[in-house]
Scaffold this active site. Structure first.
Site, PDB file in Angstrom:
ATOM      1  N   CYS A 153      20.527  32.732  39.059  1.00  0.00           N
ATOM      2  CA  CYS A 153      21.137  33.102  37.771  1.00  0.00           C
ATOM      3  C   CYS A 153      20.573  32.313  36.594  1.00  0.00           C
ATOM      4  CB  CYS A 153      22.644  32.950  37.832  1.00  0.00           C
ATOM      5  SG  CYS A 153      23.387  33.936  39.140  1.00  0.00           S
ATOM      6  N   HIS A 213      25.245  32.167  30.668  1.00  0.00           N
ATOM      7  CA  HIS A 213      25.162  33.091  31.796  1.00  0.00           C
ATOM      8  C   HIS A 213      26.488  33.844  31.917  1.00  0.00           C
ATOM      9  CE1 HIS A 213      24.630  34.876  35.620  1.00  0.00           C
ATOM     10  NE2 HIS A 213      25.361  34.008  36.290  1.00  0.00           N
ATOM     11  N   ASN A 259      28.274  40.259  36.736  1.00  0.00           N
ATOM     12  CA  ASN A 259      27.286  39.184  36.843  1.00  0.00           C
ATOM     13  C   ASN A 259      25.975  39.790  37.353  1.00  0.00           C
ATOM     14  OD1 ASN A 259      25.713  37.016  37.547  1.00  0.00           O
ATOM     15  ND2 ASN A 259      27.324  35.923  38.652  1.00  0.00           N
TER      16      ASN A 259
HETATM   17  O1  UT7 Z   1      26.299  33.576  39.075  1.00  0.00           O
HETATM   18  C1  UT7 Z   1      26.433  32.368  39.736  1.00  0.00           C
HETATM   19  C2  UT7 Z   1      27.582  31.667  39.208  1.00  0.00           C
HETATM   20  N1  UT7 Z   1      28.810  32.226  39.744  1.00  0.00           N
HETATM   21  C3  UT7 Z   1      29.932  31.940  39.156  1.00  0.00           C
HETATM   22  O2  UT7 Z   1      29.918  31.281  38.156  1.00  0.00           O
HETATM   23  C4  UT7 Z   1      31.232  32.349  39.801  1.00  0.00           C
HETATM   24  C5  UT7 Z   1      32.184  31.183  39.797  1.00  0.00           C
HETATM   25  N2  UT7 Z   1      33.482  31.408  40.396  1.00  0.00           N
HETATM   26  C6  UT7 Z   1      34.364  32.315  39.912  1.00  0.00           C
HETATM   27  O3  UT7 Z   1      34.070  33.027  38.985  1.00  0.00           O
HETATM   28  C7  UT7 Z   1      35.750  32.365  40.527  1.00  0.00           C
HETATM   29  O4  UT7 Z   1      35.911  31.265  41.385  1.00  0.00           O
HETATM   30  C8  UT7 Z   1      36.044  33.668  41.272  1.00  0.00           C
HETATM   31  C9  UT7 Z   1      36.169  34.803  40.282  1.00  0.00           C
HETATM   32  C10 UT7 Z   1      34.941  33.954  42.278  1.00  0.00           C
HETATM   33  C11 UT7 Z   1      37.388  33.567  42.024  1.00  0.00           C
HETATM   34  O5  UT7 Z   1      38.429  33.234  41.118  1.00  0.00           O
HETATM   35  P1  UT7 Z   1      39.471  32.102  41.510  1.00  0.00           P
HETATM   36  O6  UT7 Z   1      40.451  32.031  40.420  1.00  0.00           O
HETATM   37  O7  UT7 Z   1      38.695  30.856  41.829  1.00  0.00           O
HETATM   38  O8  UT7 Z   1      40.167  32.716  42.764  1.00  0.00           O
HETATM   39  P2  UT7 Z   1      40.286  32.111  44.235  1.00  0.00           P
HETATM   40  O9  UT7 Z   1      38.976  32.159  44.939  1.00  0.00           O
HETATM   41  O10 UT7 Z   1      40.988  30.803  44.173  1.00  0.00           O
HETATM   42  O11 UT7 Z   1      41.252  33.163  44.905  1.00  0.00           O
HETATM   43  C12 UT7 Z   1      42.622  33.296  44.460  1.00  0.00           C
HETATM   44  C13 UT7 Z   1      43.286  34.378  45.258  1.00  0.00           C
HETATM   45  C14 UT7 Z   1      43.110  34.251  46.761  1.00  0.00           C
HETATM   46  O12 UT7 Z   1      44.335  34.649  47.375  1.00  0.00           O
HETATM   47  P3  UT7 Z   1      45.377  33.551  47.884  1.00  0.00           P
HETATM   48  O13 UT7 Z   1      44.633  32.738  48.908  1.00  0.00           O
HETATM   49  O14 UT7 Z   1      45.760  32.770  46.677  1.00  0.00           O
HETATM   50  O15 UT7 Z   1      46.476  34.394  48.447  1.00  0.00           O
HETATM   51  C15 UT7 Z   1      42.056  35.256  47.098  1.00  0.00           C
HETATM   52  O16 UT7 Z   1      42.166  35.756  48.409  1.00  0.00           O
HETATM   53  O17 UT7 Z   1      42.714  35.647  44.916  1.00  0.00           O
HETATM   54  C16 UT7 Z   1      42.347  36.351  46.110  1.00  0.00           C
HETATM   55  N3  UT7 Z   1      41.214  37.196  45.805  1.00  0.00           N
HETATM   56  C17 UT7 Z   1      41.313  38.451  45.347  1.00  0.00           C
HETATM   57  N4  UT7 Z   1      42.387  39.214  45.079  1.00  0.00           N
HETATM   58  C18 UT7 Z   1      42.153  40.457  44.588  1.00  0.00           C
HETATM   59  C19 UT7 Z   1      39.888  36.887  45.902  1.00  0.00           C
HETATM   60  N5  UT7 Z   1      39.142  37.925  45.502  1.00  0.00           N
HETATM   61  C20 UT7 Z   1      40.000  38.900  45.156  1.00  0.00           C
HETATM   62  C21 UT7 Z   1      39.828  40.206  44.650  1.00  0.00           C
HETATM   63  N6  UT7 Z   1      40.938  40.912  44.378  1.00  0.00           N
HETATM   64  N7  UT7 Z   1      38.622  40.726  44.405  1.00  0.00           N
END
Ligand code: UT7
Length: 320
Positions: free
Chosen positions: A114, A247, A277
């Site tokens: 990225c 980014h 992304n």
């Molecule tokens: O390009 C390279 C750089 N990449 C990035 O910069 C990405 C960086 N990371 C992020 O953008 C975020 O960490 C994410 C968008 C990937 C995830 O967001 P988050 O707020 O960190 O969510 P999380 O991983 O802590 O997940 C929270 C909850 C989980 O459920 P529980 O365990 O709290 O019950 C996940 O299972 O959200 C759930 N979850 C979803 N729910 C609905 C994860 N993906 C999804 C989804 N839809 N697509």
């Protein structure tokens, strides 16, 4: 003294937009509300058979047209991608041949995920400043959908396909004011696609893996630090910056960095809502969008930033 400046930009995304609700309709266990709240993404584009080189060519043609020159005027092609058409030849060589960039030009791919476009732009700037080349096509292009596991809702909703390009040419006016590129391979375990061809088979996983929360925290810190680094290099006070194009991975990361830098939201160019992304394509697509809609004007300053797998990160401060 020779400098480089951006002469024109172009962007291309394939097919029709795929909304968050379209993903739900395809059976992914997610919701429009979750994706928008956690990422800011409303839609993305998915290539249906189009290759990274084909997306690149369309973006490059638009950039050449905007720059008022033709492929025959190009002597350097630097193409950033993580999703090349083939192991080799490089996607840059495929683009060179198809576009009609003269035989004998320099053409190569850059792999910094990225951060790829920021790496490629910095490299092209150094070639031009050295006097060895006069006019470069710098492209960031991806078909990230090829690396997506549609059964992994934590990653499949995030990525999209597309390409962005700039024509960078020699000038007596400074267009690229400062730049910084960094890497730390010790973080390679939080974001990777391990699949590689070996002995007639795919070794490793063909899908992208991301530890989202670790990437999130690291990205905010690294992007904030590298923004300050390039502004200081150019002796530019933060308040003098006209436009900020980080980014486009997650609106929450972008807002956190802008807040740390005390930049108002109105100066932040956001296209993650439209494109998702797109890895190496995200920054040039956003740059092109903000130039074409008239926000970024000639003479204004623009801070471009990348961060991603490797880990890699970098920034380029531009006077457009
Ligand atoms: O390009 C390279 C750089 N990449 C990035 O910069 C990405 C960086 N990371 C992020 O953008 C975020 O960490 C994410 C968008 C990937 C995830 O967001 P988050 O707020 O960190 O969510 P999380 O991983 O802590 O997940 C929270 C909850 C989980 O459920 P529980 O365990 O709290 O019950 C996940 O299972 O959200 C759930 N979850 C979803 N729910 C609905 C994860 N993906 C999804 C989804 N839809 N697509």
């Amino acid at each position: 003294m020779i400098f480089s400046r951006i002469a024109g930009t172009g962007g291309y995304v394939p097919g029709a937009p795929v909304s968050n609700d379209d993903l739900v309709a395809r059976g992914i266990n997610t919701s429009d509300a979750w994706i928008i709240e956690r990422t800011g993404i409303r839609q993305r584009y998915i290539a249906d058979g189009e290759t990274t080189s084909q997306l690149s060519i369309k973006a490059a043609q638009r950039a050449l047209e905007a720059a008022g020159c033709s492929a025959a005027d190009i002597d350097l092609v630097v193409l950033a991608t993580t999703t090349p058409d083939m192991t080799f030849p490089s996607t840059a060589c495929l683009v060179q041949a198809e576009l009609g960039v003269p035989a004998g030009a320099t053409a190569f791919d850059v792999q910094a995920v990225c951060s790829g476009f920021v790496y490629a732009l910095t490299i092209a700037d150094k070639f031009i400043r050295s006097g060895s080349h006069k006019r470069a096509l710098v492209i960031g292009a991806e078909t990230m959908s090829r690396l997506i596991d549609w059964n992994d809702r934590s990653t499949c909703v995030l990525f999209g396909d597309g390409a962005g390009a700039v024509v960078l040419e020699a000038s007596d006016q400074a267009g690229i004011l400062s730049s910084a590129l960094h890497a730390d391979g010790s973080h390679s375990n939080i974001l990777y696609a391990s699949g590689a061809i070996s002995a007639g088979q795919i070794a490793g996983s063909p899908f992208l893996y991301m530890d989202g929360q670790s990437v999130f925290k690291l990205a905010v810190r690294l992007l904030s630090d590298v923004a300050i680094e390039v502004l200081e290099q150019a002796n530019m006070p933060q308040a003098d910056l006209d436009w900020f194009i980080p980014h486009q991975a997650n609106i929450r990361i972008m807002n956190s960095v802008a807040k740390r830098l005390e930049l108002p939201a109105a100066k932040v160019v956001v296209t993650v809502d439209q494109h998702g992304n797109t890895s190496a394509a995200s920054v040039p697509l956003a740059l092109d969008a903000a130039i074409r809609d008239g926000r970024i004007q000639r003479g204004q300053s623009v801070l471009l930033q990348g961060v991603g797998g490797g880990f890699t990160w970098g920034a380029v401060l531009v006077r457009y």
